[in-house]
Design a protein around this motif. Structure first.
Motif, PDB file in Angstrom:
ATOM      1  N   SER A  99      -7.720  63.276  21.313  1.00 52.97           N
ATOM      2  CA  SER A  99      -7.633  64.612  20.714  1.00 52.97           C
ATOM      3  C   SER A  99      -6.916  65.582  21.651  1.00 52.97           C
ATOM      4  N   LEU A 100      -7.153  65.462  22.958  1.00 50.44           N
ATOM      5  CA  LEU A 100      -6.418  66.280  23.930  1.00 50.44           C
ATOM      6  C   LEU A 100      -4.924  65.992  23.829  1.00 50.44           C
ATOM      7  N   THR A 101      -4.587  64.727  23.666  1.00 50.97           N
ATOM      8  CA  THR A 101      -3.183  64.351  23.494  1.00 50.97           C
ATOM      9  C   THR A 101      -2.609  64.952  22.221  1.00 50.97           C
ATOM     10  N   GLY A 102      -3.415  64.992  21.159  1.00 53.30           N
ATOM     11  CA  GLY A 102      -2.954  65.604  19.918  1.00 53.30           C
ATOM     12  C   GLY A 102      -2.642  67.080  20.085  1.00 53.30           C
ATOM     13  N   VAL A 103      -3.490  67.791  20.826  1.00 44.96           N
ATOM     14  CA  VAL A 103      -3.236  69.205  21.117  1.00 44.96           C
ATOM     15  C   VAL A 103      -1.966  69.351  21.942  1.00 44.96           C
ATOM     16  N   PHE A 104      -1.835  68.523  22.983  1.00 39.19           N
ATOM     17  CA  PHE A 104      -0.648  68.584  23.833  1.00 39.19           C
ATOM     18  C   PHE A 104       0.611  68.277  23.017  1.00 39.19           C
ATOM     19  N   TRP A 105       0.527  67.261  22.163  1.00 37.58           N
ATOM     20  CA  TRP A 105       1.685  66.864  21.344  1.00 37.58           C
ATOM     21  C   TRP A 105       2.152  68.046  20.474  1.00 37.58           C
ATOM     22  N   ALA A 106       1.206  68.691  19.788  1.00 38.16           N
ATOM     23  CA  ALA A 106       1.555  69.800  18.902  1.00 38.16           C
ATOM     24  C   ALA A 106       2.205  70.954  19.666  1.00 38.16           C
ATOM     25  N   LEU A 107       1.711  71.229  20.876  1.00 41.25           N
ATOM     26  CA  LEU A 107       2.269  72.314  21.671  1.00 41.25           C
ATOM     27  C   LEU A 107       3.577  71.913  22.347  1.00 41.25           C
ATOM     28  N   HIS A 108       3.657  70.668  22.816  1.00 42.06           N
ATOM     29  CA  HIS A 108       4.863  70.202  23.510  1.00 42.06           C
ATOM     30  C   HIS A 108       6.060  70.189  22.570  1.00 42.06           C
ATOM     31  N   TYR A 109       5.832  69.721  21.346  1.00 42.72           N
ATOM     32  CA  TYR A 109       6.922  69.655  20.372  1.00 42.72           C
ATOM     33  C   TYR A 109       6.918  70.848  19.420  1.00 42.72           C
ATOM     34  N   ALA A 110       6.028  71.823  19.666  1.00 39.50           N
ATOM     35  CA  ALA A 110       5.947  73.058  18.891  1.00 39.50           C
ATOM     36  C   ALA A 110       5.845  72.777  17.396  1.00 39.50           C
ATOM     37  N   SER A 111       5.039  71.778  17.043  1.00 40.76           N
ATOM     38  CA  SER A 111       4.881  71.435  15.637  1.00 40.76           C
ATOM     39  C   SER A 111       3.585  70.663  15.429  1.00 40.76           C
ATOM     40  N   ALA A 112       2.707  71.198  14.582  1.00 39.36           N
ATOM     41  CA  ALA A 112       1.483  70.487  14.205  1.00 39.36           C
ATOM     42  C   ALA A 112       1.670  69.928  12.807  1.00 39.36           C
ATOM     43  N   ARG A 113       1.666  68.616  12.689  1.00 44.29           N
ATOM     44  CA  ARG A 113       1.817  67.922  11.415  1.00 44.29           C
ATOM     45  C   ARG A 113       0.773  66.808  11.339  1.00 44.29           C
ATOM     46  N   TYR A 114       0.461  66.378  10.134  1.00 41.11           N
ATOM     47  CA  TYR A 114      -0.535  65.313   9.994  1.00 41.11           C
ATOM     48  C   TYR A 114      -0.028  63.993  10.545  1.00 41.11           C
ATOM     49  N   ASP A 115       1.297  63.793  10.583  1.00 41.48           N
ATOM     50  CA  ASP A 115       1.855  62.531  11.067  1.00 41.48           C
ATOM     51  C   ASP A 115       2.285  62.589  12.529  1.00 41.48           C
ATOM     52  N   ASN A 116       1.824  63.596  13.272  1.00 41.56           N
ATOM     53  CA  ASN A 116       2.104  63.627  14.710  1.00 41.56           C
ATOM     54  C   ASN A 116       1.575  62.360  15.386  1.00 41.56           C
ATOM     55  N   ALA A 117       2.322  61.860  16.340  1.00 34.02           N
ATOM     56  CA  ALA A 117       1.916  60.713  17.176  1.00 34.02           C
ATOM     57  C   ALA A 117       1.844  59.395  16.397  1.00 34.02           C
ATOM     58  N   THR A 118       2.448  59.332  15.220  1.00 36.01           N
ATOM     59  CA  THR A 118       2.443  58.070  14.466  1.00 36.01           C
ATOM     60  C   THR A 118       3.092  56.957  15.291  1.00 36.01           C
ATOM     61  N   GLY A 119       2.410  55.837  15.418  1.00 39.37           N
ATOM     62  CA  GLY A 119       2.933  54.705  16.182  1.00 39.37           C
ATOM     63  C   GLY A 119       2.669  54.776  17.675  1.00 39.37           C
ATOM     64  N   LEU A 120       2.035  55.845  18.128  1.00 35.10           N
ATOM     65  CA  LEU A 120       1.805  55.998  19.564  1.00 35.10           C
ATOM     66  C   LEU A 120       0.890  54.911  20.118  1.00 35.10           C
TER      67      LEU A 120
END
Length: 324
Positions: free
Chosen positions: A223-244
């Motif tokens: 979940s911390l990675t999900g927060v970082f991902w949304a902020l790092h790429y400046a986009s919160a989407r349901y498919d963030n981090a797909t395949g990670l």
């Protein structure tokens, strides 16, 4: 030194050497690799893999796995975007997302430890479930208007250097993970559990509790990675981090962590993470297609699982031949 530890150290050395060779080759022959912007881009893109790889290493050492980590990260990002749209303060949203990750990890852990279900099957199921919930929460929307200071922390650099600002918190988490796995009774018990769960139980190790803690921490870090991902790429989407999850598992196994549990070091796992990240960066600079990069990741995953097994079979055959 025990034979298993000797093998792990030797494998760590090989992975570290491959990383050094790849970096030397890239600095010398790949145009644009050595500039500060690209190095910052490389590390920033690798950090999501590295963050989840820390608890995943401990989990695999204990003989378990969590394939739902990318979906947990996506769900965390989706909830973050939805709550931000609802007007909640970002300082409140982030702890809520982290708590959500704890719940997701706890669900995985309870299904595995209390119901005795295999973690591979459980987390494949929750991989789909968590991603579906993320789509329900946010739909196809993309939320991008997060506070500038948070976006800067997740994507900005330390002064004029190539190091991302988020790299320093990662180093703190890395030190904690190394100490836990290699310098505490809890860490030693994880190796014992991975080497033989029944024997560990008879030795007085609380196997189910240890595994439940690991799944919970893995959910938290996802979940911390999900927060970082949304902020790092400046986009919160349901498919963030797909395949990670594929990249995380490939990097951890490439770093010498035995899929059967009981062997490996965190240093090797981190070396595997950055070897994979550097390789993907080089392929991007050389205009290798995204599909081909996925193929390379998959091949590395197969090799990282097959290689140690083949090596053990050869060693057993030689031992049998010498005693025959």
């Amino acid at each position: 030194m025990p034979e298993s530890l000797t093998r792990a150290v030797r494998w760590d050395t090989v992975v570290g050497a491959l990383l050094i060779v790849l970096l030397l080759f890239s600095f010398t022959f790949v145009a644009g690799f050595g500039n500060a912007l690209n190095l910052s881009f490389l590390i920033g893109n690798t950090l999501p893999i590295a963050l989840i790889a820390l608890p995943m290493t401990l989990l695999v050492v204990a003989g378990e796995i969590d394939l739902s980590v990318a979906s947990t990260a996506g769900l965390s990002g989706a909830v973050m975007g939805r709550l931000w749209n609802e007007g909640m303060a970002i300082e409140t949203i982030i702890p809520v997302c982290l708590l959500l990750g704890v719940v997701c990890g706890l669900v995985n852990g309870l299904l595995v430890t209390r119901l005795g279900l295999p973690s591979l099957a459980v987390t494949i199921g929750t991989l789909a479930a968590y991603r579906g919930i993320a789509q329900i929460v946010l739909g196809s929307d993309a939320v991008t208007d997060f506070p500038a200071q948070y976006l800067q922390f997740a994507a900005g650099r330390l002064g004029d250097s190539f190091l991302p600002q988020a790299f320093l918190p990662f180093l703190v988490l890395l030190v904690i993970a190394v100490l836990v796995l290699h310098a505490t009774p809890f860490g030693r018990s994880l190796f014992a559990i991975g080497a033989g769960e029944e024997a560990a139980r008879f030795a007085g190790i609380r196997v189910r509790r240890h595994k439940l803690v690991l799944f919970t921490v893995t959910g938290l870090m996802a979940s911390l990675t999900g927060v970082f991902w949304a902020l790092h790429y400046a986009s919160a989407r349901y498919d963030n981090a797909t395949g990670l999850e594929l990249s995380v598992v490939a990097a951890v196994l490439l770093g010498g962590i035995d899929f059967d549990g009981g062997r490996g070091t965190l240093g090797g796992a981190v070396a595997g993470v950055f070897l994979l990240g550097a390789l993907q960066n080089v392929m991007s600079l050389l205009n290798v297609s995204a599909q081909s990069q996925i193929v390379v990741t998959g091949v590395l995953l197969v090799i990282s699982v097959l290689g140690p097994r083949v090596a053990r079979q050869i060693a057993l055959a030689r031992a049998a031949g010498s005693t025959g």
